[in-house]
Scaffold this motif. Structure first.
Motif, PDB file in Angstrom:
ATOM      1  N   LEU A  14       0.851  -1.185   0.000  1.00  0.00           N
ATOM      2  CA  LEU A  14       0.000   0.000   0.000  1.00  0.00           C
ATOM      3  C   LEU A  14       0.888   1.236   0.000  1.00  0.00           C
ATOM      4  O   LEU A  14       1.691   1.401   0.902  1.00  0.00           O
ATOM      5  CB  LEU A  14      -0.875   0.030   1.255  1.00  0.00           C
ATOM      6  CG  LEU A  14      -1.756  -1.168   1.536  1.00  0.00           C
ATOM      7  CD1 LEU A  14      -2.375  -1.029   2.907  1.00  0.00           C
ATOM      8  CD2 LEU A  14      -2.833  -1.267   0.506  1.00  0.00           C
ATOM      9  N   GLU A  15       0.705   2.070  -1.003  1.00  0.00           N
ATOM     10  CA  GLU A  15       1.486   3.309  -1.027  1.00  0.00           C
ATOM     11  C   GLU A  15       0.576   4.463  -0.644  1.00  0.00           C
ATOM     12  O   GLU A  15      -0.595   4.472  -1.006  1.00  0.00           O
ATOM     13  CB  GLU A  15       2.068   3.535  -2.415  1.00  0.00           C
ATOM     14  CG  GLU A  15       3.194   2.563  -2.725  1.00  0.00           C
ATOM     15  CD  GLU A  15       3.849   2.848  -4.049  1.00  0.00           C
ATOM     16  OE1 GLU A  15       3.251   3.559  -4.879  1.00  0.00           O
ATOM     17  OE2 GLU A  15       4.952   2.342  -4.278  1.00  0.00           O
ATOM     18  N   ASN A  16       1.116   5.439   0.069  1.00  0.00           N
ATOM     19  CA  ASN A  16       0.381   6.621   0.510  1.00  0.00           C
ATOM     20  C   ASN A  16      -0.889   6.256   1.277  1.00  0.00           C
ATOM     21  O   ASN A  16      -1.946   6.830   1.044  1.00  0.00           O
ATOM     22  CB  ASN A  16      -0.012   7.532  -0.663  1.00  0.00           C
ATOM     23  CG  ASN A  16       1.120   7.755  -1.621  1.00  0.00           C
ATOM     24  OD1 ASN A  16       1.218   7.097  -2.644  1.00  0.00           O
ATOM     25  ND2 ASN A  16       1.990   8.658  -1.280  1.00  0.00           N
ATOM     26  N   TRP A  17      -0.810   5.288   2.142  1.00  0.00           N
ATOM     27  CA  TRP A  17      -1.999   4.860   2.889  1.00  0.00           C
ATOM     28  C   TRP A  17      -2.097   5.682   4.163  1.00  0.00           C
ATOM     29  O   TRP A  17      -1.191   5.676   4.984  1.00  0.00           O
ATOM     30  CB  TRP A  17      -1.897   3.367   3.211  1.00  0.00           C
ATOM     31  CG  TRP A  17      -3.116   2.819   3.874  1.00  0.00           C
ATOM     32  CD1 TRP A  17      -3.288   2.580   5.200  1.00  0.00           C
ATOM     33  CD2 TRP A  17      -4.337   2.451   3.244  1.00  0.00           C
ATOM     34  NE1 TRP A  17      -4.538   2.076   5.429  1.00  0.00           N
ATOM     35  CE2 TRP A  17      -5.214   1.985   4.258  1.00  0.00           C
ATOM     36  CE3 TRP A  17      -4.797   2.452   1.925  1.00  0.00           C
ATOM     37  CZ2 TRP A  17      -6.499   1.540   3.994  1.00  0.00           C
ATOM     38  CZ3 TRP A  17      -6.077   2.014   1.670  1.00  0.00           C
ATOM     39  CH2 TRP A  17      -6.913   1.566   2.694  1.00  0.00           C
ATOM     40  N   ASN A  18      -3.213   6.394   4.348  1.00  0.00           N
ATOM     41  CA  ASN A  18      -3.350   7.282   5.504  1.00  0.00           C
ATOM     42  C   ASN A  18      -4.411   6.816   6.496  1.00  0.00           C
ATOM     43  O   ASN A  18      -4.603   7.435   7.527  1.00  0.00           O
ATOM     44  CB  ASN A  18      -3.699   8.702   5.039  1.00  0.00           C
ATOM     45  CG  ASN A  18      -2.601   9.271   4.181  1.00  0.00           C
ATOM     46  OD1 ASN A  18      -1.428   9.065   4.452  1.00  0.00           O
ATOM     47  ND2 ASN A  18      -2.972   9.957   3.114  1.00  0.00           N
ATOM     48  N   GLU A  19      -5.129   5.738   6.164  1.00  0.00           N
ATOM     49  CA  GLU A  19      -6.186   5.253   7.053  1.00  0.00           C
ATOM     50  C   GLU A  19      -5.578   4.298   8.088  1.00  0.00           C
ATOM     51  O   GLU A  19      -4.378   4.088   8.108  1.00  0.00           O
ATOM     52  CB  GLU A  19      -7.250   4.491   6.240  1.00  0.00           C
ATOM     53  CG  GLU A  19      -7.761   5.236   5.040  1.00  0.00           C
ATOM     54  CD  GLU A  19      -8.794   6.277   5.409  1.00  0.00           C
ATOM     55  OE1 GLU A  19      -9.558   6.027   6.354  1.00  0.00           O
ATOM     56  OE2 GLU A  19      -8.812   7.326   4.770  1.00  0.00           O
TER      57      GLU A  19
END
Lengths: 175, 208
Positions: free
Chosen positions: A122-127
């Protein structure tokens, strides 16, 4: 070999070639080093994680395999879901690097001493990590994606299929 | 917008299929000839995103042998005309797909293979898989099925050749150039500002 382990630890036989050992998380490295030296369970084949949200624990199973690939030993560790942290096994098993990185991404478990815990699949995952059970996948999808027209007729068709089959049978019998 | 409904979409297709409205009538003879040649030489980028990629080896090898239609596989995006997005496309893959697409030389076409590229398919409730490929890249030909047989893929190629030869609709790469803000906005919605280099940077020298 398994007899030696049975002498020192409480090993349960789950199946003919599958054994299970439940340990505390602070003795993990100590016991696994001892197992890898004193028995022929030398390969770490996978780390499986289960999220028991009801008991508020993660159950991690370190699955070890013998050199002959004929027996498996599951070493289970239970840790709290809130401050989930474990020592890394990089010094014992180099392949643990990828497995721990994956678990860090999917469950948010911190492995102390493993310095490669950055983005993996997962790239740029903010959750919150997506395999934790409090993560609502459907709500996330509905919020972030809009579906193409035609998807809304994707309903449960079992009753309709049954009705049509009965109708066809009736008409066949009538003839 | 009428095309946002299913009926509107069908009407639009009818208009596009109609000979009177096609771009063909407004084209010069040279352009027609160029399109005819172009349809007979399609170079496909050897890149598989999902499980649909397993259908491509039989097509390129002796069983179905698509080289008889002028379709050849090439190794790098710079040499390729066609990008096949074969199956589900996760965020991480999509970033690489867009980079590959922007490196390809025009004219270039995109084929969406499998249900996943159309509406998500069996990954419709996945947190990490895109649902509509045409929001991020202009798709020239969709082939549905989970997964489509090699015959379906061949039919897709033949239809695409037909579209190129007869110039039935505007090619995707022109739409991508003209409506770049739309595609870029959709891409930035999921990637943030990390999709460098931008399309404008790539094509800065082209208009001079």
């Amino acid at each position: 070999m398994i007899e030696f382990l049975k002498k020192h630890y409480e090993i349960v036989e789950k199946a003919p070639r599958l054994y299970k050992l439940q340990i505390e998380s602070d003795k993990l490295v100590e016991i696994l080093s001892s197992v890898s030296i004193n028995s022929n369970f030398i390969t770490l084949s996978q780390i499986a994680c289960t999220d028991w949200i009801e008991d508020e624990v993660f159950a991690l199973n370190y699955i070890l395999t013998t050199k002959e690939r004929d027996k498996n030993l599951m070493v289970e560790v239970r840790i709290s879901r809130v401050h989930c942290s474990l020592p890394t096994l990089l010094n014992l098993y180099p392949q643990a690097q990828v497995m721990e990185r994956d678990l860090h991404e999917m469950y948010g478990i911190n492995f102390r001493g493993n310095d490669t815990l950055y983005d993996f699949a997962l790239e740029n995952w903010n959750e919150i990590p997506p395999l934790r059970r409090e993560f609502d996948t459907l709500a996330y999808v509905n919020e972030h994606f809009d579906f193409r027209i035609g998807r809304e007729d994707n309903k449960d068709v079992k009753a309709e299929v049954k009705r049509r089959k009965a109708q066809a049978k009736e008409s066949k019998d009538g003839k | 917008m009428p095309e946002n409904t299913q009926e509107g979409f069908i009407d639009q297709q009818k208009v596009l299929d109609n000979e009177e409205y096609s771009i063909k009538n407004t084209q010069s003879i040279i352009q027609k000839a160029v399109d005819w040649f172009r349809a007979r030489s399609m170079f496909v980028l050897a890149y598989g995103t999902g499980c649909g990629a397993i259908e491509m080896p039989p097509i390129f090898t002796s069983r179905y042998d698509i080289e008889r239609l002028g379709v050849v596989g090439v190794a790098t995006p710079r040499q390729a005309d066609i990008l096949i997005v074969s199956g589900y496309c996760s965020y991480k893959t999509l970033k690489r797909v867009i980079r590959s697409y922007e490196q390809m030389n025009e004219p270039k076409y995109v084929i969406g293979l499998g249900s996943c590229t159309i509406n998500g398919g069996m990954y419709w409730d996945s947190y990490n898989t895109i649902k509509k490929l045409d929001e991020y890249l202009p798709v020239d030909m969709y082939i549905n099925g989970c997964m489509p047989r090699p015959e379906a893929l061949i039919e897709g190629f033949v239809k695409l050749q037909d579209n190129i030869r007869n110039a039935k609709s505007e090619a995707g790469y022109i739409q991508y150039r003209e409506n770049n803000a739309f595609y870029r906005a959709n891409q930035e919605k999921i990637f943030g500002k990390n999709t460098t280099p931008t399309f404008e940077e790539n094509f800065a020298g082209m208009n001079q």
